[in-house]
Write an enzyme that holds these catalytic residues in place. Structure first.
Site, PDB file in Angstrom:
ATOM      1  N   LYS A  78      -7.841  -5.744  12.306  1.00 37.05           N
ATOM      2  CA  LYS A  78      -6.698  -5.026  12.896  1.00 37.05           C
ATOM      3  C   LYS A  78      -6.279  -5.650  14.227  1.00 37.05           C
ATOM      4  O   LYS A  78      -5.093  -5.628  14.580  1.00 37.05           O
ATOM      5  CB  LYS A  78      -7.041  -3.545  13.067  1.00 37.05           C
ATOM      6  CG  LYS A  78      -7.187  -2.785  11.748  1.00 37.05           C
ATOM      7  CD  LYS A  78      -5.948  -2.892  10.883  1.00 37.05           C
ATOM      8  CE  LYS A  78      -5.803  -1.763   9.896  1.00 37.05           C
ATOM      9  NZ  LYS A  78      -4.645  -1.951   8.997  1.00 37.05           N
TER      10      LYS A  78
ATOM     11  N   SER B 246      -4.359  -0.425  13.896  1.00 37.78           N
ATOM     12  CA  SER B 246      -5.154   0.784  14.109  1.00 37.78           C
ATOM     13  C   SER B 246      -5.539   0.826  15.578  1.00 37.78           C
ATOM     14  O   SER B 246      -5.605  -0.218  16.235  1.00 37.78           O
ATOM     15  CB  SER B 246      -6.429   0.689  13.261  1.00 37.78           C
ATOM     16  OG  SER B 246      -7.419   1.575  13.746  1.00 37.78           O
TER      17      SER B 246
ATOM     18  N   VAL C 295      -2.635  -7.682  -2.203  1.00 33.21           N
ATOM     19  CA  VAL C 295      -2.012  -8.460  -1.121  1.00 33.21           C
ATOM     20  C   VAL C 295      -2.879  -9.634  -0.663  1.00 33.21           C
ATOM     21  O   VAL C 295      -2.377 -10.560  -0.037  1.00 33.21           O
ATOM     22  CB  VAL C 295      -1.640  -7.579   0.103  1.00 33.21           C
ATOM     23  CG1 VAL C 295      -0.507  -6.635  -0.218  1.00 33.21           C
ATOM     24  CG2 VAL C 295      -2.842  -6.855   0.672  1.00 33.21           C
TER      25      VAL C 295
ATOM     26  N   ARG D 120      -0.327   5.515  -1.781  1.00 36.47           N
ATOM     27  CA  ARG D 120      -1.048   6.673  -1.223  1.00 36.47           C
ATOM     28  C   ARG D 120      -0.843   6.744   0.290  1.00 36.47           C
ATOM     29  O   ARG D 120      -0.395   5.777   0.901  1.00 36.47           O
ATOM     30  CB  ARG D 120      -2.557   6.560  -1.518  1.00 36.47           C
ATOM     31  CG  ARG D 120      -2.884   6.683  -2.983  1.00 36.47           C
ATOM     32  CD  ARG D 120      -4.402   6.655  -3.241  1.00 36.47           C
ATOM     33  NE  ARG D 120      -4.995   5.356  -3.001  1.00 36.47           N
ATOM     34  CZ  ARG D 120      -5.889   5.114  -2.043  1.00 36.47           C
ATOM     35  NH1 ARG D 120      -6.286   6.071  -1.229  1.00 36.47           N
ATOM     36  NH2 ARG D 120      -6.397   3.907  -1.901  1.00 36.47           N
TER      37      ARG D 120
ATOM     38  N   TYR E 286     -13.289  -4.234  10.294  1.00 36.21           N
ATOM     39  CA  TYR E 286     -11.990  -3.542  10.320  1.00 36.21           C
ATOM     40  C   TYR E 286     -11.312  -3.764  11.670  1.00 36.21           C
ATOM     41  O   TYR E 286     -10.128  -4.103  11.737  1.00 36.21           O
ATOM     42  CB  TYR E 286     -12.235  -2.054  10.067  1.00 36.21           C
ATOM     43  CG  TYR E 286     -10.993  -1.194   9.995  1.00 36.21           C
ATOM     44  CD1 TYR E 286     -10.244  -1.108   8.829  1.00 36.21           C
ATOM     45  CD2 TYR E 286     -10.587  -0.436  11.097  1.00 36.21           C
ATOM     46  CE1 TYR E 286      -9.114  -0.285   8.761  1.00 36.21           C
ATOM     47  CE2 TYR E 286      -9.466   0.376  11.035  1.00 36.21           C
ATOM     48  CZ  TYR E 286      -8.730   0.444   9.868  1.00 36.21           C
ATOM     49  OH  TYR E 286      -7.617   1.246   9.802  1.00 36.21           O
TER      50      TYR E 286
ATOM     51  N   ALA F  17     -11.808  -6.146  13.839  1.00 38.52           N
ATOM     52  CA  ALA F  17     -11.433  -7.561  14.012  1.00 38.52           C
ATOM     53  C   ALA F  17     -10.162  -7.869  13.227  1.00 38.52           C
ATOM     54  O   ALA F  17      -9.248  -8.547  13.718  1.00 38.52           O
ATOM     55  CB  ALA F  17     -12.582  -8.469  13.557  1.00 38.52           C
TER      56      ALA F  17
ATOM     57  N   GLY G 199       0.828  -1.207   0.000  1.00 35.90           N
ATOM     58  CA  GLY G 199       0.000   0.000   0.000  1.00 35.90           C
ATOM     59  C   GLY G 199       0.857   1.249   0.000  1.00 35.90           C
ATOM     60  O   GLY G 199       0.602   2.199   0.737  1.00 35.90           O
TER      61      GLY G 199
END
Ligand code: NAP
Length: 240
Positions: A152, A135, A57, A11, A148, A150, A8
């Site tokens: 992370k 996060s 990925v 950006r 998200y 879970a 990633g």
């Protein structure tokens, strides 16, 4: 000169990490998925030292092909930054199974694929650095971000387990857990929401991609050799 692969990297936080590592003298493999133009433009700033490689990925065969290309051009990957990610805000009861799976596939299975491809070289040379990007929601859970959160949280578990398993081989594995960082991921938030989030943050501001990238660079460096299995919050004090 170390070779660093940043997933990633086209950006946001990943792109800033590409700049920081390349300016620090590393060879950088810049992984991207959809943003080909941005990836190539960023790589062009560093004349031959940054190699853009497309791979989703979540897809094992694409990740394997990316590592083969990295090895052919730069040699084995010494430092892996698992940063690729997507966000989605939705009520848990409205989430489809496909959305749930995609979130876990990109964040968690993506890191699984990349770590498995990177480790053999690191173990052979008895030196390596892996840094995952989780996060604060992986630490404390976010409302309307169950998939998200879970994924992370899973990334934190993977980081800690791998730190124990790979420590004897000279490989450290750490995690950076950003708070609210001003990137495209925040595009859906109104000015009022952004300002409320900044007010809620003890330091009174949203974070910058550069501030997260600095933490990645430190954990990937020689000076962090005795740090492993840790989660470093870069969140302005929002989660302590
Ligand atoms: P961003 O600006 O939206 O960038 C996301 C990056 O991930 C892009 O380079 C994108 O590449 C890449 N990506 C997405 N899906 C991919 C896939 N399947 N395969 C390969 N690359 C993929 O987001 P960001 O804010 O920089 O986020 C970077 C990481 O930090 C993410 O893991 C995110 O969850 C985490 N994070 C961000 C925040 C925040 O507030 N911004 C907070 C906590 C954690 P393409 O555009 O080329 O597809």
């Amino acid at each position: 000169m170390r070779t660093v692969l940043i997933t990633g990297g086209s950006r946001g936080i990943g792109a800033e990490a590409v700049r920081l590592f390349a300016n620090a003298g590393c060879r950088v493999v810049l992984n991207y998925n959809a943003s080909e133009e941005a990836a190539k433009a960023l790589a062009a700033e560093f004349a031959g030292r940054v190699l853009p490689v497309r791979a989703d990925v979540a897809c094992r065969t694409e990740v394997e092909a990316m590592f083969r290309r990295a090895e052919a051009v730069f040699g084995g990957v010494d430092v892996l930054i698992c940063n690729a990610g997507v966000a989605q805000q939705k009520l848990f009861t409205d989430l489809t199974e496909g959305e749930w799976r995609r979130m876990l596939d990109v964040h968690l299975t993506g890191a699984f694929h990349c770590c498995q491809c990177a480790l053999p070289h690191m173990i052979r040379q008895r030196w390596g650095r892996i840094v995952t990007v989780s996060s604060m929601w992986g630490q404390v859970g976010g409302s309307c971000e169950a998939a998200y959160s879970a994924a992370k949280a899973g990334l934190i578990g993977l980081t800690k387990a791998l730190a124990k398993e790979e420590g004897p081989s000279g490989v450290t594995v750490n995690c950076v857990a950003p708070g609210v960082i001003d990137t495209d991921m925040m595009a859906g938030f109104s000015e009022a929401d952004r300002s409320a989030l900044a007010d809620e943050t003890p330091v009174g501001a949203l974070g910058t991609p550069r501030q997260v990238a600095e933490a990645l660079l430190f954990l990937a460096g020689e000076r962090a050799g005795y740090i492993t299995g840790q989660v470093l919050g870069v969140n302005g004090g929002l989660v302590i």
